[in-house]
Design an enzyme around this catalytic site. Structure first.
Site, PDB file in Angstrom:
ATOM      1  N   ALA A 189       0.797  -1.249  -0.081  1.00  0.00           N
ATOM      2  CA  ALA A 189       0.050  -0.304   0.026  1.00  0.00           C
ATOM      3  C   ALA A 189       0.650   1.256   0.066  1.00  0.00           C
ATOM      4  O   ALA A 189       1.937   1.282   0.279  1.00  0.00           O
ATOM      5  CB  ALA A 189      -0.669  -0.133   1.319  1.00  0.00           C
ATOM      6  N   THR A 206      -3.432   3.753   1.358  1.00  0.00           N
ATOM      7  CA  THR A 206      -4.590   3.807   2.221  1.00  0.00           C
ATOM      8  C   THR A 206      -5.682   4.862   1.767  1.00  0.00           C
ATOM      9  O   THR A 206      -5.128   6.010   1.588  1.00  0.00           O
ATOM     10  CB  THR A 206      -4.228   4.014   3.631  1.00  0.00           C
ATOM     11  OG1 THR A 206      -3.400   3.107   4.174  1.00  0.00           O
ATOM     12  CG2 THR A 206      -5.501   4.205   4.534  1.00  0.00           C
ATOM     13  N   ASN A 239       8.923   8.932   5.005  1.00  0.00           N
ATOM     14  CA  ASN A 239       7.479   9.552   4.441  1.00  0.00           C
ATOM     15  C   ASN A 239       6.761  10.076   5.678  1.00  0.00           C
ATOM     16  O   ASN A 239       6.636   9.052   6.638  1.00  0.00           O
ATOM     17  CB  ASN A 239       6.907   8.479   3.616  1.00  0.00           C
ATOM     18  CG  ASN A 239       5.619   7.707   3.905  1.00  0.00           C
ATOM     19  OD1 ASN A 239       4.854   8.434   4.408  1.00  0.00           O
ATOM     20  ND2 ASN A 239       5.969   6.561   4.286  1.00  0.00           N
ATOM     21  N   PHE A 288      -1.751  10.023   4.675  1.00  0.00           N
ATOM     22  CA  PHE A 288      -2.936   9.649   3.938  1.00  0.00           C
ATOM     23  C   PHE A 288      -3.487  10.709   3.035  1.00  0.00           C
ATOM     24  O   PHE A 288      -4.790  10.744   3.020  1.00  0.00           O
ATOM     25  CB  PHE A 288      -4.058   9.203   5.018  1.00  0.00           C
ATOM     26  CG  PHE A 288      -3.791   7.939   6.030  1.00  0.00           C
ATOM     27  CD1 PHE A 288      -2.609   7.079   5.558  1.00  0.00           C
ATOM     28  CD2 PHE A 288      -4.641   7.718   6.965  1.00  0.00           C
ATOM     29  CE1 PHE A 288      -2.481   5.894   6.351  1.00  0.00           C
ATOM     30  CE2 PHE A 288      -4.439   6.519   7.630  1.00  0.00           C
ATOM     31  CZ  PHE A 288      -3.363   5.520   7.267  1.00  0.00           C
ATOM     32  N   SER A 300       0.167   3.324  10.274  1.00  0.00           N
ATOM     33  CA  SER A 300       0.770   4.431   9.766  1.00  0.00           C
ATOM     34  C   SER A 300       1.304   5.486  11.073  1.00  0.00           C
ATOM     35  O   SER A 300       0.417   5.671  11.957  1.00  0.00           O
ATOM     36  CB  SER A 300       0.169   5.427   8.822  1.00  0.00           C
ATOM     37  OG  SER A 300       0.500   6.486   8.651  1.00  0.00           O
ATOM     38  N   ASN A 327       2.031   8.484  10.500  1.00  0.00           N
ATOM     39  CA  ASN A 327       1.756   9.826  10.190  1.00  0.00           C
ATOM     40  C   ASN A 327       0.263  10.369  10.422  1.00  0.00           C
ATOM     41  O   ASN A 327       0.111  11.376   9.938  1.00  0.00           O
ATOM     42  CB  ASN A 327       2.300   9.962   8.671  1.00  0.00           C
ATOM     43  CG  ASN A 327       3.447   9.346   8.402  1.00  0.00           C
ATOM     44  OD1 ASN A 327       4.264   9.900   9.237  1.00  0.00           O
ATOM     45  ND2 ASN A 327       3.663   8.781   7.564  1.00  0.00           N
ATOM     46  N   THR A 328      -0.403   9.356  10.996  1.00  0.00           N
ATOM     47  CA  THR A 328      -1.760   9.856  11.582  1.00  0.00           C
ATOM     48  C   THR A 328      -1.705   9.870  13.176  1.00  0.00           C
ATOM     49  O   THR A 328      -1.703   8.815  13.511  1.00  0.00           O
ATOM     50  CB  THR A 328      -2.814   9.075  10.738  1.00  0.00           C
ATOM     51  OG1 THR A 328      -2.959   9.510   9.479  1.00  0.00           O
ATOM     52  CG2 THR A 328      -4.227   9.517  11.387  1.00  0.00           C
ATOM     53  N   LYS A 380      -2.763  -4.647   9.162  1.00  0.00           N
ATOM     54  CA  LYS A 380      -1.988  -4.188   8.934  1.00  0.00           C
ATOM     55  C   LYS A 380      -1.159  -3.594  10.197  1.00  0.00           C
ATOM     56  O   LYS A 380      -1.706  -2.439  10.644  1.00  0.00           O
ATOM     57  CB  LYS A 380      -1.901  -3.371   7.857  1.00  0.00           C
ATOM     58  CG  LYS A 380      -0.160  -2.856   7.576  1.00  0.00           C
ATOM     59  CD  LYS A 380       0.010  -2.264   6.187  1.00  0.00           C
ATOM     60  CE  LYS A 380       1.340  -2.123   5.689  1.00  0.00           C
ATOM     61  NZ  LYS A 380       1.507  -1.406   4.327  1.00  0.00           N
ATOM     62  N   ASN A 391       4.353  -2.412   8.612  1.00  0.00           N
ATOM     63  CA  ASN A 391       4.250  -0.895   8.053  1.00  0.00           C
ATOM     64  C   ASN A 391       5.853  -0.241   8.036  1.00  0.00           C
ATOM     65  O   ASN A 391       6.624  -0.849   8.483  1.00  0.00           O
ATOM     66  CB  ASN A 391       3.483  -0.072   8.743  1.00  0.00           C
ATOM     67  CG  ASN A 391       2.597   1.072   7.975  1.00  0.00           C
ATOM     68  OD1 ASN A 391       3.381   1.737   7.306  1.00  0.00           O
ATOM     69  ND2 ASN A 391       1.505   1.037   7.991  1.00  0.00           N
ATOM     70  N   TYR A 428       7.555  -2.284  -1.740  1.00  0.00           N
ATOM     71  CA  TYR A 428       7.267  -0.688  -2.072  1.00  0.00           C
ATOM     72  C   TYR A 428       8.834  -0.067  -2.253  1.00  0.00           C
ATOM     73  O   TYR A 428       9.183   0.134  -3.431  1.00  0.00           O
ATOM     74  CB  TYR A 428       6.736  -0.034  -1.180  1.00  0.00           C
ATOM     75  CG  TYR A 428       6.347   1.522  -1.461  1.00  0.00           C
ATOM     76  CD1 TYR A 428       7.065   2.335  -2.262  1.00  0.00           C
ATOM     77  CD2 TYR A 428       5.475   1.902  -1.007  1.00  0.00           C
ATOM     78  CE1 TYR A 428       6.839   3.541  -2.536  1.00  0.00           C
ATOM     79  CE2 TYR A 428       4.911   3.285  -1.258  1.00  0.00           C
ATOM     80  CZ  TYR A 428       5.585   4.018  -1.941  1.00  0.00           C
ATOM     81  OH  TYR A 428       5.380   5.399  -2.346  1.00  0.00           O
ATOM     82  N   SER A 429       9.575   0.205  -1.133  1.00  0.00           N
ATOM     83  CA  SER A 429      10.674   0.861  -1.463  1.00  0.00           C
ATOM     84  C   SER A 429      11.874   0.181  -2.388  1.00  0.00           C
ATOM     85  O   SER A 429      12.516   0.725  -3.205  1.00  0.00           O
ATOM     86  CB  SER A 429      11.739   1.150  -0.228  1.00  0.00           C
ATOM     87  OG  SER A 429      10.587   1.750   0.828  1.00  0.00           O
TER      88      SER A 429
HETATM   89  C1  LIG Z   1       6.034   6.795   0.608  1.00  0.00           C
HETATM   90  C2  LIG Z   1       5.135   5.687   1.192  1.00  0.00           C
HETATM   91  C3  LIG Z   1       3.969   5.973   1.576  1.00  0.00           C
HETATM   92  C4  LIG Z   1       3.215   4.669   2.135  1.00  0.00           C
HETATM   93  N1  LIG Z   1       1.773   4.963   2.352  1.00  0.00           N
HETATM   94  C5  LIG Z   1       1.217   3.739   2.786  1.00  0.00           C
HETATM   95  C6  LIG Z   1       0.033   3.764   3.211  1.00  0.00           C
HETATM   96  O1  LIG Z   1      -0.828   4.639   2.768  1.00  0.00           O
HETATM   97  N2  LIG Z   1      -0.808   2.850   3.851  1.00  0.00           N
HETATM   98  C7  LIG Z   1       0.103   1.765   3.998  1.00  0.00           C
HETATM   99  O2  LIG Z   1      -0.394   0.681   4.829  1.00  0.00           O
HETATM  100  N3  LIG Z   1       1.198   1.739   4.030  1.00  0.00           N
HETATM  101  C8  LIG Z   1       1.801   2.510   3.561  1.00  0.00           C
HETATM  102  N4  LIG Z   1       3.284   2.626   3.152  1.00  0.00           N
HETATM  103  C9  LIG Z   1       4.026   1.546   3.811  1.00  0.00           C
HETATM  104  C10 LIG Z   1       4.350   0.209   2.926  1.00  0.00           C
HETATM  105  O3  LIG Z   1       3.140  -0.148   2.522  1.00  0.00           O
HETATM  106  C11 LIG Z   1       5.274  -0.695   3.511  1.00  0.00           C
HETATM  107  O4  LIG Z   1       4.605  -1.188   4.419  1.00  0.00           O
HETATM  108  C12 LIG Z   1       6.445  -0.139   4.066  1.00  0.00           C
HETATM  109  O5  LIG Z   1       7.084   0.807   3.331  1.00  0.00           O
HETATM  110  C13 LIG Z   1       7.563  -1.274   4.277  1.00  0.00           C
HETATM  111  O6  LIG Z   1       8.014  -1.961   2.993  1.00  0.00           O
HETATM  112  P1  LIG Z   1       8.987  -1.628   2.089  1.00  0.00           P
HETATM  113  O7  LIG Z   1      10.201  -1.597   2.959  1.00  0.00           O
HETATM  114  O8  LIG Z   1       9.249  -2.537   1.052  1.00  0.00           O
HETATM  115  O9  LIG Z   1       8.971  -0.062   1.575  1.00  0.00           O
HETATM  116  C14 LIG Z   1       3.961   3.518   2.696  1.00  0.00           C
HETATM  117  C15 LIG Z   1       5.420   3.494   2.363  1.00  0.00           C
HETATM  118  C16 LIG Z   1       6.117   4.629   1.749  1.00  0.00           C
HETATM  119  C17 LIG Z   1       7.619   4.507   1.427  1.00  0.00           C
END
Ligand SMILES: Cc1cc2nc3c(=O)[nH]c(=O)nc-3n(C[C@H](O)[C@H](O)[C@H](O)COP(=O)(O)O)c2cc1C
Length: 362
Positions: free
Chosen positions: A77, A101, A126, A130, A190, A192-193, A232, A261, A333-334
């Site tokens: 996500a 999200t 980040n 949301f 998250s 960030n909320t 999550k 997360n 993601y990253s």
């Molecule tokens: C820029 C950014 C935005 C993200 N936004 C969300 C989000 O909106 N909802 C969510 O559940 N996780 C969010 N994530 C978390 C990712 O889904 C993931 O759980 C987390 O980054 C760890 O995985 P990674 O190391 O492969 O990035 C975000 C991650 C990044 C880097």
């Protein structure tokens, strides 16, 4: 002849990300690079170019939560928050794509800048907060998708909804997403909320899950289908806390757990100037912390509830570590930001080899 040419073009496109596309994108501010990438993906999909990125790895279907996944790799996500690129990510080879999200009402997120790269640590910080178009638009965006893999719909609460009313926001999200989603992910983690992570406290989590499971039953009857609910969680929980949550998940019969997360810790990036930026850290620094949470969860859940492993998968080996720790599925993601579509192939190939070995051994 045609297939050789196609293969060569695919190789070139996939392998050019790190030497060519990444330096260009990393020359832009991270959020502009993000929008440019999604815009390019949409264009590639409309013009059919995205099929050239599809990995030529035989599909390795698995059944998890009663859903048929074409393979074990998903998009985490946050990358496709609006659900506007699902088909393009599907063409890249993902077996499942989790959008969001998404909150009940649209919201702009935190002020910019709110996204930071730390290339020396292959990490991202980040505090997007949301930013999303709201549940109605999110549902519209995915209704007519062509993607034949599994669609996860990640829901959250609006920033100005107090925790005492959070259940109402999650219910709005669940009801709206239910008819279009293959599973609904409930984001409690998250950073960030403000206060969101408090919903991982025992009583709050139990109340929320009981209410959502009750609603799932009503919706199941109304729509004549069963849409699994997955939770999550954060990587910043103590072992005791994860074990306690696993108990709540078993008791409330949640369908799956996504671990994890982003982290609020700054291990491995302490010396970087960005380390002082508020927000969640992802990428290589979170690999082990996330795997540790998966291991504790999987031991406690004993296969009764599947785990989706995410956090710092930067290569095929990292993905296998998550599977060995007990995850049934993985997300990235990253790693995609740092390695591009080559990571999708790398992970799919590693999993295909791993599964083939496991089959031979059994
Ligand atoms: C820029 C950014 C935005 C993200 N936004 C969300 C989000 O909106 N909802 C969510 O559940 N996780 C969010 N994530 C978390 C990712 O889904 C993931 O759980 C987390 O980054 C760890 O995985 P990674 O190391 O492969 O990035 C975000 C991650 C990044 C880097």
């Amino acid at each position: 002849m045609f297939s050789t040419l196609r293969k060569a073009t695919t190789e070139a496109l996939v392998n050019l990300y790190e030497p060519l596309a990444r330096p260009f994108l990393f020359g832009l501010d991270p959020e502009s690079a993000h929008h440019l990438t999604l815009g390019s993906l949409k264009w590639a999909h409309r013009s059919g170019f995205d099929r050239l990125m599809a990995p030529e790895i035989a599909s390795q279907p698995v059944e998890v939560m009663g859903l048929k996944f074409p393979n074990r790799l998903g998009l985490a996500a946050g990358l496709d928050k609006e659900g506007s690129c699902v088909d393009a990510f599907g063409a890249m080879g993902f077996g499942f794509v989790e959008i969001g999200t998404i909150t009940p009402r649209p919201q702009p997120g935190n002020p910019k800048p709110r996204l930071f790269r730390i290339p020396s640590a292959e990490a991202i910080i980040n505090r997007m907060g949301f930013n999303n178009p709201g549940i109605e638009r999110g549902v519209e965006n995915v209704r007519d998708r062509k993607f034949s893999g599994v669609l996860g719909f990640n829901i959250g609460k609006n920033k100005d909804t107090p925790n005492s009313q959070a259940i109402d926001d999650y219910l709005i999200g669940l009801r709206a997403a239910y008819p279009v989603a293959d599973y609904v992910a409930v984001n409690l983690s998250s950073p960030n909320t403000a206060g969101l992570r408090d919903l991982q406290d025992e009583a709050a989590c139990r109340d929320l899950l009981l209410r959502l499971k009750e609603e799932q039953e009503v919706l199941g009857r109304r729509h004549s289908n069963y849409v699994p609910i997955v939770i999550k969680i954060a990587p910043d929980l103590s072992v005791d806390h994860v074990q306690m949550l696993a108990g709540v998940f078993l008791e409330t019969e949640v369908d799956g757990v996504i671990a994890t997360n982003t982290t609020i810790a700054r291990k491995f990036v302490e010396d970087h100037p960005c380390a002082r930026e508020a927000g969640g850290l992802s990428g290589a620094p979170v690999t082990d912390a996330s795997t540790a949470v998966i291991r504790v969860l999987a031991e406690k859940l004993k296969g009764e509830i599947p785990v989706i492993g995410v956090g710092g998968i930067m290569n095929g080996h990292d993905a296998l570590e998550k599977l060995r720790a007990g995850a049934q599925l993985v997300q990235i993601y990253s790693g995609l930001v740092y390695r591009g579509p080559a990571l999708v192939r790398d992970v799919l190939q590693s999993i295909a080899d791993y599964d083939a070995l496991a089959r031979r051994a059994s």
